[in-house]
Write an enzyme that holds these catalytic residues in place. Sequence first.
Site, PDB file in Angstrom:
ATOM      1  N   HIS A 202      12.507  22.521  46.856  1.00 33.34           N
ATOM      2  CA  HIS A 202      11.979  21.425  47.672  1.00 33.34           C
ATOM      3  C   HIS A 202      11.325  21.929  48.956  1.00 33.34           C
ATOM      4  CE1 HIS A 202      11.441  17.255  48.427  1.00 33.34           C
ATOM      5  NE2 HIS A 202      12.481  16.833  47.729  1.00 33.34           N
ATOM      6  N   ASP A 206       7.428  18.901  46.857  1.00 36.41           N
ATOM      7  CA  ASP A 206       8.152  17.649  47.037  1.00 36.41           C
ATOM      8  C   ASP A 206       8.399  16.968  45.694  1.00 36.41           C
ATOM      9  OD1 ASP A 206       8.378  17.868  49.789  1.00 36.41           O
ATOM     10  OD2 ASP A 206       6.474  16.871  50.173  1.00 36.41           O
TER      11      ASP A 206
END
Length: 226
Positions: A202, A206
Amino acid sequence: MSGAIRAIPLKGVRGMIADRMVASLQTAAQLTHHGSADATALLSQKARMAAAGTKVSIEDLLMRAVIRALGHHPDANGRVENGEIRLAQDVDLSVAIALPGNLLVAPAIFGAAELSVSELREARQDLAARARANKLSVTEMTGGSFTLSNLGLTRVEHFTPIINVPQICILGIGRMTDRAVRSADGGIELRPHVGLSLTFDHRALDGAPAGDLLTTICAEIEGPGE
């Protein structure tokens, strides 16, 4: 726990694997998206190629689908190193290979996007043979940009693969199962579906673009193929 205990020291290659797994979870912000793809077109392509005299596996065809998908999502093809996201120009596809003795390696097929399905198969088989003979190079062991881990021959449908750090993503492939889906005439029919699990870092990617990547992989699997 009672009775006799067989102690297996975490050292040697097993110890190195253990250290890398722990380091991966400690250094990367890992999240997994799960999905599934209709594998009807994939099985049809495999049958067509077999009829034409070309033997390939489902894993070979899945490798090609992933490579094509990465061409549309270059932000997922790369590594996080020294505080930087380093995106790769080529798809250097690492393939997880289980070895005797509860060992695991993930050497890379370099320039995988330039290879045909048959060439990908040959490259994967060559890596597997050299892995069993302990003849892989350090560059092959550490140079990939995206990893594929296949548990399709087991009962596992979805799982949470651990990123092959410093890479951004790893895709886990589960077993194929029949699912009831709505047919074109409004009825119900059974279609084979393959489970897919995409773990991503992450820090570099995203959730939405990771979901888009998984969606594109599914679309490539469900498409007409080559």
